[in-house]
Design an enzyme around this catalytic site. Structure first.
Site, short mmCIF file in Angstrom:
data_model
loop_
_atom_site.label_atom_id
_atom_site.label_comp_id
_atom_site.label_asym_id
_atom_site.label_seq_id
_atom_site.Cartn_x
_atom_site.Cartn_y
_atom_site.Cartn_z
N ASP A 64 -1.55 -19.65 4.24
CA ASP A 64 -0.64 -20.78 4.06
C ASP A 64 -1.51 -22.00 3.74
OD1 ASP A 64 1.05 -22.96 4.24
OD2 ASP A 64 1.77 -22.51 6.26
N ASN A 91 -4.56 -23.17 -6.83
CA ASN A 91 -3.45 -22.84 -7.73
C ASN A 91 -2.10 -22.77 -7.02
OD1 ASN A 91 -2.10 -21.42 -10.16
ND2 ASN A 91 -1.93 -19.90 -8.51
N TYR A 160 8.19 -32.69 -7.41
CA TYR A 160 7.15 -31.90 -8.07
C TYR A 160 6.23 -32.80 -8.88
CZ TYR A 160 5.03 -28.20 -10.88
OH TYR A 160 4.14 -27.35 -11.49
N LYS A 164 2.21 -33.44 -8.29
CA LYS A 164 1.22 -33.10 -9.31
C LYS A 164 0.49 -34.33 -9.83
CE LYS A 164 1.77 -28.65 -9.25
NZ LYS A 164 0.67 -27.76 -8.80
N ILE A 195 4.82 -22.33 -18.33
CA ILE A 195 4.16 -21.04 -18.45
C ILE A 195 5.10 -19.95 -17.94
CG2 ILE A 195 2.08 -19.72 -17.85
CD1 ILE A 195 1.50 -22.32 -19.40
N THR A 197 5.88 -17.71 -15.75
CA THR A 197 5.51 -17.30 -14.39
C THR A 197 6.77 -17.17 -13.54
OG1 THR A 197 5.35 -19.56 -13.56
CG2 THR A 197 3.37 -18.63 -14.60
N PRO A 198 6.66 -16.58 -12.35
CA PRO A 198 7.81 -16.54 -11.44
C PRO A 198 8.35 -17.93 -11.10
CG PRO A 198 6.19 -14.94 -10.75
CD PRO A 198 5.55 -15.73 -11.86
N LEU A 199 7.48 -18.94 -11.03
CA LEU A 199 7.93 -20.30 -10.75
C LEU A 199 8.84 -20.80 -11.86
CD1 LEU A 199 7.65 -22.73 -8.79
CD2 LEU A 199 5.74 -23.51 -10.21
N GLN A 261 3.42 -35.32 -28.11
CA GLN A 261 4.57 -35.87 -28.86
C GLN A 261 4.82 -37.32 -28.47
OE1 GLN A 261 7.67 -32.47 -29.26
NE2 GLN A 261 6.71 -32.19 -27.27
#
Length: 261
Positions: A64, A91, A160, A164, A195, A197-199, A261
């Protein structure tokens, strides 16, 4: 020929799937001895077993990342098994529920911060301590996974994005502190776009039409697709290797042109 991270010892968190699993496999293929950590013990051990079956050294530990005592145990286990720590890939992360700022729950906010930001802080703290003890030369490479949402905002991704963005600037602060101390530890951040991924799949699943959500997200990237975990893993490999020995406090953006962009 020796691999790009030959004989380095690496810890990869969130290594049971997605970017973490791809990174662990690639580092092992390039010569590293890898400690994989995750809360999903069954999937994490499966990735470690796959790496060992390929002839590389790998150890899985349940972990954890928001628990400092767990970090101390993981670092101690890596040192006991391999004698040193050269690379940490922070990660592990979660997305949290997609919602507007006025709908954000405090507990959800705190959970995202605990995993995404506290986890990076704790890993960086304890990895620096271990890397400073490396002999004959102290040092190592810490790679912190941020996001494009650590560079730009998102209307339904406040927690989120905040976590980040924190990773981005904490990384720079840690890099400067290590450089000024001259301890040989480099710290850099990686900023993936969306990407496969499961997320990401979990985020799409929160929409009424997941397939349409995926198509809209793909269209946000000038290259016209989602990234693959390996696309990010190769960037992490570069930062983990001695090829990047003059790179610290940097942001490596791997986003299919999203932020151009």
């Amino acid at each position: 020929m020796p691999g790009r991270v030959q004989d380095k010892v690496a810890i990869v968190t969130g290594a049971a799937s997605g970017i973490g699993a791809a990174t662990a496999r690639l580092l092992a293929r390039e010569g590293a001895r890898v400690v994989l950590t995750d809360l999903d013990a069954a999937a994490g051990e499966a990735v470690a077993a796959e790496i060992r079956a390929g002839g590389a050294e790998a150890l899985f530990l349940a972990h954890d990342v928001a628990d400092e005592a767990a970090w101390e145990r993981v670092i101690a286990a890596a040192l006991a098994r391999f004698g040193r720590l050269d690379v940490l890939v922070n990660n592990a992360g979660i997305g949290g529920p997609a919602c507007r700022p006025d709908e954000q729950g405090l507990e959800d906010w705190r959970q995202v911060m605990a995993v995404n930001l506290d986890g990076v802080f704790l890993g960086t703290k304890h990895a620096i301590r271990a890397m400073k003890r490396n002999r004959p030369r102290p040092g190592g490479s810490i790679v912190n996974l941020s996001s494009i949402l650590g560079l730009v905002g998102g209307t339904r991704s406040g927690a989120y994005a905040a976590s980040k963005g924190g990773v981005r600037l904490y990384t720079k602060s840690a890099a400067l502190a290590c450089a000024r101390e001259g301890n040989g530890v480099r710290v850099n951040s990686v900023h993936p776009g969306y990407i496969r991924t499961p997320l990401a799949e979990g985020a799409f699943a929160q929409h009424e039409d997941p397939a349409e959500a995926r198509r809209r997200t793909e269209a946000l990237h000038p290259l016209g697709r989602l990234g693959e975990p390996e696309d990010v893993a190769y960037g992490i490999l570069y930062l983990a290797s001695d090829e990047s020995k003059f790179v610290t406090g940097a942001e490596l953006v791997i986003d299919g042109g999203y932020t151009a962009q």
